[in-house]
Scaffold this active site. Structure first.
Site, PDB file in Angstrom:
ATOM      1  N   SER A   1      -4.741 -17.123  12.495  1.00  0.00           N
ATOM      2  CA  SER A   1      -5.192 -18.504  12.122  1.00  0.00           C
ATOM      3  C   SER A   1      -4.302 -18.404  10.509  1.00  0.00           C
ATOM      4  O   SER A   1      -3.949 -19.190   9.943  1.00  0.00           O
ATOM      5  CB  SER A   1      -6.389 -18.782  11.537  1.00  0.00           C
ATOM      6  OG  SER A   1      -7.022 -19.223  12.788  1.00  0.00           O
TER       7      SER A   1
ATOM      8  N   ASP B   1      -7.599 -28.674  11.292  1.00  0.00           N
ATOM      9  CA  ASP B   1      -8.362 -27.469  11.083  1.00  0.00           C
ATOM     10  C   ASP B   1     -10.050 -28.164  10.901  1.00  0.00           C
ATOM     11  O   ASP B   1     -10.543 -29.163  11.342  1.00  0.00           O
ATOM     12  CB  ASP B   1      -7.918 -26.863   9.969  1.00  0.00           C
ATOM     13  CG  ASP B   1      -8.199 -25.342  10.180  1.00  0.00           C
ATOM     14  OD1 ASP B   1      -9.261 -25.003  10.458  1.00  0.00           O
ATOM     15  OD2 ASP B   1      -7.329 -24.525  10.283  1.00  0.00           O
TER      16      ASP B   1
ATOM     17  N   HIS C   1     -12.715 -22.218   6.645  1.00  0.00           N
ATOM     18  CA  HIS C   1     -11.153 -21.939   7.696  1.00  0.00           C
ATOM     19  C   HIS C   1     -10.063 -23.077   7.364  1.00  0.00           C
ATOM     20  O   HIS C   1      -9.149 -22.595   7.026  1.00  0.00           O
ATOM     21  CB  HIS C   1     -11.368 -21.931   9.144  1.00  0.00           C
ATOM     22  CG  HIS C   1     -10.426 -21.565   9.947  1.00  0.00           C
ATOM     23  ND1 HIS C   1      -9.299 -22.347  10.550  1.00  0.00           N
ATOM     24  CD2 HIS C   1     -10.268 -20.339  10.577  1.00  0.00           C
ATOM     25  CE1 HIS C   1      -8.733 -21.761  11.445  1.00  0.00           C
ATOM     26  NE2 HIS C   1      -9.073 -20.474  11.345  1.00  0.00           N
TER      27      HIS C   1
END
Ligand SMILES: *[C@@H]1O[C@H](CO)[C@@H](O)[C@H](O)[C@H]1NC(C)=O
Ligand SMILES: *[C@@H]1O[C@H](CO)[C@@H](O)[C@H](O)[C@H]1NC(C)=O
Ligand SMILES: *[C@@H]1O[C@H](CO)[C@@H](O)[C@H](O)[C@H]1NC(C)=O
Ligand SMILES: *[C@@H]1O[C@H](CO)[C@@H](O)[C@H](O)[C@H]1NC(C)=O
Ligand SMILES: *[C@@H]1O[C@H](CO)[C@@H](O)[C@H](O)[C@H]1NC(C)=O
Length: 781
Positions: A548, A142, A217
């Site tokens: 996600s 990620d 994220h």
């Protein structure tokens, strides 16, 4: 002598660059080069030497500047990545031991309370039985990780499994700042493909050239999959409670592969290669291509996941946020677990009350306290103040000052609009969907008092503004609401949907999992909105939405199952999660689609919503291995050269010996049927393996009977309709025949849905059925 030759080389390079300007101006970019390792000459001591000498063996005019190797790959594919000119790449393709040369390409990240919504409990079921997956390592590929988050600290964990070896590549050299631990067991970063794309080194004032997450994220997904227990977590007071990852005691290894401008295939493959080589058990990848999924052989996620699967590593990926349109799902390879997003029973209501007393429901994470109401303020439409969408620089301050501004949604960053209204002197904002966005709304951490409403509320508020003589509004923030009204789960409007663009005979997505308003850890190296110019806030937890966020929930469940069943194939674990998924919401009705308010379908939710405790004991599994996936590649008519990219040794596969008549014949836990005319018949074969704890014994043998819910217009037959197992691990096969019995008049609906379920009275092994009548054929009738 050596000295001399290196001087000579340097001199020569300078000369040749001066003499041939094309060599310097010729555009260079990164490529992935697949090689056939069986052809490595014994004179090359290492693959790296071999790849270097391959580059040096190019014709003289293609040697300057010489291609630069940025990665070698050994686990998920065999080959290397290099910075090359177009002519160099073309010349490499002609060399016999080079199987393919693929240009680098970008993909993108698909941008707590959830454990209890999943009915995970510390006292019974999957959590205690798996010891919270403490011997499992989950690789999170990620945007990196913020290692100082409390979610990544668990002093009770003993040393990680000895089969796992990695490094911790943070720059912080202070002893107290050494961030890896028995929880965060490793952190690496892969940026060479990204820098090749940029054409210059990473701007370190903008992002960190280290595993440090300067976006948020990756920290969020990592803490969702395996964050430690943190009590009193909340986002600015919202969703307050205990935050914990699904595989609460699993170890996290972070591989930073995504950067400010995307995740590049060369870096993605390097991260996957490292994760497999380091010994990870699960790969969680909340990213993918935007738009139509590439061919399986040129998609780094697909080809990387194939290699990981060969090593027994489960790969779980997000389905994409391109819904609600058809054919939007990505990461559709059958060896990938493809996860769509759904709502949970938690909401952040923030209602609009107009001067005429009417009330419209909205949602917001505006950082006020619970139960606050703005003053009754004048209300103006952005369209009457210079910009319907409240675009930066276009709002007239003298019109919006001290008012609540209604802004139309567009495809830009939505939180930014509140910043625009604030800069123009506005006091609040109502963000309203227009018709094309429908009723799907997202709770956002607005910078001013603001809420978001659906299209029908938006229309009514716009009409009120244009008809009232002095329109006013208040926004009432109601805090965090948990309950079954509105019912949950619903499939998120943005969740990408099937049919599967690459192979309509394989149903995708596979399952849905929580992906709306998910509370998880955040980086303190960025604001919660990623709008650092206008948002100076720093938070430990953030609430965000996307497939996600759904993907790591399933990666966590897969990790828990891997702990319990170390010998199961990746396909068996996936099958257990799929066949036990549920299809009813918490009010007992069929799961709805947030985009339409109507009943969702298997093209939208796959097998249904994950149910981890049920997945612990699936009864039967649909198993498959690398040979089955190679047969699948044969069945979609891939060439020998294309298939050789999937076989580790680059050998060619003899497709004539592979037995799948149709890609839908792959032993998959769901059914997708493509009819080419109204009287078509399609037959698929399936094999199920008995993994129940009872074989034949005092209680007799396991007898499974089939139950069928045929899609309208289709006659479904299963033979045999009863499966009698004599022992554990025994496999039995059945055939399922789908006969289209549609009349011409009924041909207007080109899709229908149903399911079959095998039950022994204890287990229910359910598979969804999706049927399409190919449009061209139907409309020509
Ligand atoms: C380095 O470690 C210290 C001590 O834990 C921490 O406060 C600081 O934020 C770290 N710096 C970076 C750049 O990660
Ligand atoms: C919200 O605040 C108002 C006014 O302060 C009060 O009358 C009302 O009871 C509060 N509602 C809730 C649900 O706490
Ligand atoms: C802004 O609105 C005021 C008041 O309606 C008007 O006089 C002015 O011309 C507008 N400015 C622009 C740049 O449109
Ligand atoms: C069934 O197969 C698994 C491996 O998939 C193995 O671990 C287990 O021992 C087998 N059970 C029996 C009863 O043979
Ligand atoms: C593969 O080729 C065969 C023979 O040409 C054809 O019948 C079949 O439809 C093709 N399958 C796919 C998935 O393209």
């Amino acid at each position: 002598m050596d000295k001399h030759s290196s001087y000579l080389l340097l001199f020569f390079l300078i000369l040749s660059q001066a003499a041939s300007p094309t060599a310097v101006t010729d555009h260079r970019s990164a490529y992935i080069i697949h090689v056939s390792p069986s052809l490595q000459p014994s004179t090359s001591p290492t693959p790296f030497h071999w790849y270097s000498s391959t580059l040096r063996s190019l014709p003289r005019h293609l040697r300057h500047p010489i291609g630069r190797i940025i990665y070698t790959y050994d686990r998920v594919i065999v080959g290397f990545a290099a910075i090359l000119t177009g002519p160099q790449a073309a010349a490499l393709r002609l060399i016999p031991h080079i199987l393919a040369v693929v240009p680098d390409s970008p993909s993108f990240p698909h941008i707590t309370h959830t454990p209890s919504f999943l009915h995970l409990s510390p006292s019974s079921g999957l959590w205690p039985q798996s010891s919270f997956a403490s011997s499992i390592v989950i690789a999170v590929l990620d945007t990196g990780i913020y290692p100082y988050s409390r979610s990544f600290i668990d002093p009770d964990l003993s040393a990680p499994p000895t089969t796992f070896h990695t490094s911790c590549e943070f720059q912080n050299s202070s002893a107290s700042g050494r961030p890896c631990s028995n929880k965060l067991v490793g952190a690496k970063f892969y940026y060479k493909g990204y820098e090749a794309y940029l054409g210059h080194p990473i701007d370190e004032t903008r992002e960190s050239k280290s595993p440090l997450d300067t976006e948020g994220h990756g920290t969020h997904t990592a803490s969702t999959v395996a964050g430690a227990v943190v009590s009193g977590a909340s986002f600015l007071g919202y969703a307050e409670g205990e935050a914990r990852g699904i595989a609460t005691k699993a170890r996290i290894a972070a591989y930073k592969i995504c950067w400010a401008e995307g995740c590049f295939a060369t870096d993605v493959l390097a991260g996957m290669d490292a994760a497999v080589s380091d010994g990870a058990n699960v790969i969680s990848l909340s990213a993918g291509s935007n738009g139509k999924p590439p061919d399986y052989f040129s998609d780094p996620f697909s080809i990387g996941a194939f290699g990981a699967t060969r090593h027994g590593v489960i790969v779980s990926c997000s389905a994409g946020n391109s819904g609600p349109g058809d054919y939007t799902v990505v990461n559709t390879s059958p060896w990938i677990m493809t996860v769509g997003a759904s709502t949970v029973d938690r909401d952040f209501p923030a209602d609009v009350v107009l001067g005429d007393g009417s009330l419209y429901k909205g949602v917001s994470l505006y950082a006020g306290a619970d139960n606050i109401t703005t003053a009754d303020l004048p209300l103006v439409y952005g369209g009457d103040a210079g910009s319907a969408q409240c675009v930066s620089g276009l709002l007239n301050s003298s019109v919006v000052a001290d008012k609540i501004v209604l802004c139309d949604r567009d495809d830009n960053v939505l939180v930014e609009k509140g910043g625009v209204v604030k800069l123009a002197g506005g006091a609040g904002m109502i963000l309203a969907n227009t018709k094309e966005y429908g009723e799907g709304v997202i709770a956002l951490p607005h910078l001013i008092p603001a809420t978001m409403v659906g299209a029908s509320a938006g229309n009514k508020i716009r009409a009120y503004i244009s008809s009232a003589s002095s329109p006013t509004a208040t926004i009432v923030f109601r805090g965090t609401f948990i309950g079954d009204d509105p019912p949950a789960p619903k499939v998120a409007f943005f969740s990408s949907r099937g049919p599967n663009y690459r192979t309509p005979e394989i149903l995708k997505p596979d399952v849905i999992a929580p992906g709306v308003n998910i509370l998880a850890a955040w980086t303190r190296a960025a604001s919660p909105t990623n709008l650092d110019d206008i948002d100076s806030r720093r938070v430990d937890f953030n609430i965000i939405s996307g497939t996600s966020m759904a993907c790591p929930h399933v990666s966590g469940i897969a990790a828990l199952l891997r702990e319990v069943y170390p010998d199961w194939s990746t396909a068996a674990i996936k099958s257990a999660i799929m066949t036990t998924a549920y299809n009813l919401d918490n009010s007992g009705e069929d799961i709805k689609d947030q985009a339409t308010g109507k009943k969702s379908t298997p093209f939208i939710h796959g097998a249904g919503h994950v149910d981890p405790n049920k997945a612990l004991d699936p009864g039967l599994v649909y198993d498959a291995g690398i040979d089955d996936y190679l047969a699948f590649l044969c069945s979609i008519n891939y060439s020998k050269a294309q298939i050789s990219l999937f076989t580790r040794d680059g050998s060619s596969v003899d497709c004539s010996s592979k037995t799948l008549a149709n890609p839908g014949d792959l032993n998959y836990p769901s059914f997708s049927v493509v009819f080419s005319n109204l009287r078509d018949v399609v037959t698929y074969k399936r094999t199920v393996k008995n993994v129940g704890d009872l074989g034949c014994g005092d209680l007799g043998c396991r007898v499974y009977n089939v139950q069928i819910s045929s899609p309208p217009g289709v006659d479904v037959k299963v033979t045999p309709s009863k499966l009698v197992f004599d022992s554990v691990n025994q496999s039995l096969s059945y055939e399922i025949t789908f006969a289209s019995i549609k009349s011409t008049e009924a041909a207007t609906t080109s899709r229908q849905f149903g399911w079959i379920s095998w039950s022994d009275g204890v287990h229910k092994v359910r598979s969804p059925i999706a049927v399409i009548w190919q449009h061209s054929q139907v409309s020509s009738m």
